[in-house]
Scaffold this motif. Structure first.
Motif, mmCIF file in Angstrom:
data_model
loop_
_atom_site.group_PDB
_atom_site.id
_atom_site.type_symbol
_atom_site.label_atom_id
_atom_site.label_comp_id
_atom_site.label_asym_id
_atom_site.label_seq_id
_atom_site.Cartn_x
_atom_site.Cartn_y
_atom_site.Cartn_z
ATOM 1 N N GLY A 120 0.803 -1.445 -0.091
ATOM 2 C CA GLY A 120 0.010 0.010 0.145
ATOM 3 C C GLY A 120 0.711 1.348 -0.013
ATOM 4 O O GLY A 120 0.357 2.533 0.079
ATOM 5 N N ARG A 121 1.870 1.312 -0.015
ATOM 6 C CA ARG A 121 3.073 2.379 -0.075
ATOM 7 C C ARG A 121 3.764 2.335 -1.417
ATOM 8 O O ARG A 121 4.486 1.390 -1.512
ATOM 9 C CB ARG A 121 3.767 2.338 1.323
ATOM 10 N N GLU A 122 4.203 3.442 -1.945
ATOM 11 C CA GLU A 122 5.231 3.737 -2.649
ATOM 12 C C GLU A 122 6.763 3.498 -2.050
ATOM 13 O O GLU A 122 6.727 3.927 -1.042
ATOM 14 C CB GLU A 122 5.172 5.150 -3.462
ATOM 15 N N VAL A 123 7.299 2.541 -2.594
ATOM 16 C CA VAL A 123 8.804 2.533 -1.893
ATOM 17 C C VAL A 123 9.986 2.987 -2.727
ATOM 18 O O VAL A 123 11.058 3.215 -2.356
ATOM 19 C CB VAL A 123 9.072 1.170 -1.488
ATOM 20 N N ALA A 124 9.802 3.170 -4.084
ATOM 21 C CA ALA A 124 10.779 3.450 -4.989
ATOM 22 C C ALA A 124 9.966 3.725 -6.329
ATOM 23 O O ALA A 124 9.149 3.448 -6.696
ATOM 24 C CB ALA A 124 11.766 2.375 -5.281
ATOM 25 N N ARG A 125 10.965 4.788 -7.235
ATOM 26 C CA ARG A 125 10.338 4.876 -8.644
ATOM 27 C C ARG A 125 11.772 5.016 -9.335
ATOM 28 O O ARG A 125 12.769 5.347 -8.895
ATOM 29 C CB ARG A 125 9.451 6.168 -8.783
ATOM 30 N N LEU A 126 11.631 4.952 -10.451
ATOM 31 C CA LEU A 126 12.641 4.843 -11.590
ATOM 32 C C LEU A 126 11.931 5.445 -12.896
ATOM 33 O O LEU A 126 10.904 5.489 -13.318
ATOM 34 C CB LEU A 126 12.803 3.392 -12.067
ATOM 35 N N ALA A 127 12.885 6.583 -13.235
ATOM 36 C CA ALA A 127 12.229 7.257 -14.470
ATOM 37 C C ALA A 127 13.089 6.735 -15.805
ATOM 38 O O ALA A 127 14.223 6.319 -15.526
ATOM 39 C CB ALA A 127 12.591 8.830 -14.236
ATOM 40 N N GLY A 128 12.310 7.035 -17.022
ATOM 41 C CA GLY A 128 12.876 6.649 -18.072
ATOM 42 C C GLY A 128 12.898 5.171 -18.432
ATOM 43 O O GLY A 128 12.579 4.401 -17.888
ATOM 44 N N ALA A 129 12.953 4.906 -19.766
ATOM 45 C CA ALA A 129 13.036 3.613 -20.306
ATOM 46 C C ALA A 129 14.366 2.740 -19.835
ATOM 47 O O ALA A 129 15.358 3.260 -20.044
ATOM 48 C CB ALA A 129 12.764 3.637 -21.790
ATOM 49 N N ARG A 130 13.945 1.530 -19.440
ATOM 50 C CA ARG A 130 14.946 0.704 -19.250
ATOM 51 C C ARG A 130 15.152 -0.676 -19.732
ATOM 52 O O ARG A 130 13.826 -1.095 -20.178
ATOM 53 C CB ARG A 130 14.783 0.319 -17.490
ATOM 54 N N PRO A 131 16.178 -1.221 -19.908
ATOM 55 C CA PRO A 131 15.998 -2.714 -20.425
ATOM 56 C C PRO A 131 15.384 -3.791 -19.241
ATOM 57 O O PRO A 131 15.850 -3.400 -18.053
ATOM 58 C CB PRO A 131 17.703 -2.936 -20.718
ATOM 59 N N ALA A 132 15.023 -5.010 -19.690
ATOM 60 C CA ALA A 132 14.535 -5.624 -18.741
ATOM 61 C C ALA A 132 15.490 -6.235 -17.675
ATOM 62 O O ALA A 132 14.807 -6.215 -16.379
ATOM 63 C CB ALA A 132 14.397 -7.340 -19.453
ATOM 64 N N ARG A 133 17.034 -6.225 -17.750
ATOM 65 C CA ARG A 133 17.736 -6.726 -16.526
ATOM 66 C C ARG A 133 17.574 -5.348 -15.587
ATOM 67 O O ARG A 133 17.727 -5.756 -14.436
ATOM 68 C CB ARG A 133 19.155 -6.888 -16.970
ATOM 69 N N ASP A 134 17.510 -4.242 -15.940
ATOM 70 C CA ASP A 134 17.414 -3.054 -15.031
ATOM 71 C C ASP A 134 16.279 -3.037 -14.308
ATOM 72 O O ASP A 134 16.267 -2.612 -13.101
ATOM 73 C CB ASP A 134 17.623 -1.840 -15.604
ATOM 74 N N ILE A 135 15.124 -3.414 -15.174
ATOM 75 C CA ILE A 135 13.865 -3.569 -14.269
ATOM 76 C C ILE A 135 13.857 -4.592 -13.035
ATOM 77 O O ILE A 135 13.440 -4.478 -12.171
ATOM 78 C CB ILE A 135 12.741 -3.835 -15.272
ATOM 79 N N VAL A 136 14.316 -5.684 -13.575
ATOM 80 C CA VAL A 136 14.439 -6.590 -12.595
ATOM 81 C C VAL A 136 15.390 -6.404 -11.128
ATOM 82 O O VAL A 136 14.914 -6.700 -10.272
ATOM 83 C CB VAL A 136 14.827 -7.980 -13.409
ATOM 84 N N ALA A 137 16.432 -5.874 -11.688
ATOM 85 C CA ALA A 137 17.441 -5.518 -10.846
ATOM 86 C C ALA A 137 16.833 -4.571 -9.677
ATOM 87 O O ALA A 137 17.012 -4.461 -8.485
ATOM 88 C CB ALA A 137 18.690 -5.148 -11.304
ATOM 89 N N PHE A 138 16.147 -3.447 -10.342
ATOM 90 C CA PHE A 138 15.455 -2.472 -9.387
ATOM 91 C C PHE A 138 14.441 -3.154 -8.631
ATOM 92 O O PHE A 138 14.330 -2.743 -7.221
ATOM 93 C CB PHE A 138 14.867 -1.463 -10.607
ATOM 94 N N VAL A 139 13.492 -4.011 -9.103
ATOM 95 C CA VAL A 139 12.385 -4.599 -7.986
ATOM 96 C C VAL A 139 13.202 -5.467 -7.067
ATOM 97 O O VAL A 139 12.853 -5.381 -6.074
ATOM 98 C CB VAL A 139 11.629 -5.516 -8.982
ATOM 99 N N GLN A 140 14.198 -6.343 -7.450
ATOM 100 C CA GLN A 140 14.771 -7.099 -6.623
ATOM 101 C C GLN A 140 15.566 -6.580 -5.568
ATOM 102 O O GLN A 140 15.612 -7.049 -4.457
ATOM 103 C CB GLN A 140 15.662 -8.182 -7.431
ATOM 104 N N ALA A 141 16.139 -5.208 -5.754
ATOM 105 C CA ALA A 141 16.651 -4.569 -4.779
ATOM 106 C C ALA A 141 15.841 -4.231 -3.707
ATOM 107 O O ALA A 141 16.250 -3.894 -2.623
ATOM 108 C CB ALA A 141 17.250 -3.176 -5.479
ATOM 109 N N HIS A 142 14.655 -4.135 -3.884
ATOM 110 C CA HIS A 142 13.481 -3.732 -2.636
ATOM 111 C C HIS A 142 12.692 -4.867 -2.477
ATOM 112 O O HIS A 142 11.639 -4.657 -1.767
ATOM 113 C CB HIS A 142 12.678 -2.602 -3.336
ATOM 114 N N LEU A 143 13.086 -5.945 -2.747
ATOM 115 C CA LEU A 143 12.240 -7.184 -2.007
ATOM 116 C C LEU A 143 12.806 -7.475 -0.713
ATOM 117 O O LEU A 143 13.851 -7.001 -0.389
ATOM 118 C CB LEU A 143 12.349 -8.341 -2.923
ATOM 119 N N GLY A 144 11.960 -8.308 -0.104
ATOM 120 C CA GLY A 144 12.203 -8.834 1.219
ATOM 121 C C GLY A 144 12.011 -7.670 2.384
ATOM 122 O O GLY A 144 11.526 -6.592 2.107
#
Ligand code: ZN
Length: 144
Positions: A120-144
Motif C-alpha cells: 500500500g505504499r510507494e517505496v521507489a521509483r525509476l524514471a525513463g525507459a530501461r532494459p529488462a535486466r535493469d527493471i528486474v534488478a530495481f525490483v529485486q533490490a527492494h524485495l524482502g
C-alpha cells in the motif's frame, strides 16, 4: 507471512493467496482470471487503486501513454521483466492518457515512469525507459 492479498485486475476482488501457491498460477476466486501468471497486468483506474493500496506482493506500475515512443520501446522489456519476476512481484501498466487524474495524483512528471509499491505504499521509483535486466534488478533490490 503465509498468504498475500492480491487485487484481481479484471473484477477488483481482493484475493488471499497462500505464498506456496504463488508459483502455481493462482486464479481469482470471483471471476477465475489469473492473478499471478508472469504477464503484465493492464490496469484501469479501479484496478490501479485497489492493487496499489491493497496488494501484499510488490507491485511495479509502468505509467505510460500510447504517444510516448520510449514507452513503446520499453514495452517488450517490461514484458520480459514481468516473466522473470513471476511469483516475486506483479508488474502492471497504467495508461496516463486515459487516466490523467491518477498520473497527477501519483505526481508522474515524465513517462515512462516506474513506481514500485509494497503493502500500500510507494517505496521507489525509476524514471525513463530501461532494459529488462535493469527493471528486474530495481525490483529485486527492494524485495524482502
Ligand atoms: Zn477477478
Amino acid at each position: 507471512m503465509d498468504a498475500v492479498k492480491l487485487a484481481c485486475a479484471t473484477c477488483g476482488q481482493m484475493n488471499r493467496v497462500p505464498v506456496e501457491k504463488l508459483g502455481a498460477g493462482p486464479k481469482c476466486g470471483s471471476c477465475g482470471e489469473a492473478l499471478v501468471d508472469g504477464r503484465v497486468i493492464d490496469l484501469d483506474a479501479k484496478a490501479h487503486d485497489k492493487a496499489t493500496k491493497g496488494d501484499e506482493l510488490p507491485l511495479l506500475v509502468d505509467y505510460w501513454a500510447p504517444w510516448c515512443g520510449p514507452c513503446r520501446q520499453m514495452a517488450p522489456e517490461f514484458v520480459k521483466a514481468a516473466a522473470s519476476l513471476k511469483g516475486q512481484a506483479r508488474l502492471g501498466k497504467l495508461n496516463t492518457e486515459d487516466n490523467p487524474q491518477i498520473a497527477q495524483r501519483t505526481r508522474i512528471q515524465g513517462i515512462p515512469a516506474l513506481v514500485l509499491y509494497k503493502r500500500g505504499r510507494e517505496v521507489a521509483r525509476l524514471a525513463g525507459a530501461r532494459p529488462a535486466r535493469d527493471i528486474v534488478a530495481f525490483v529485486q533490490a527492494h524485495l524482502g
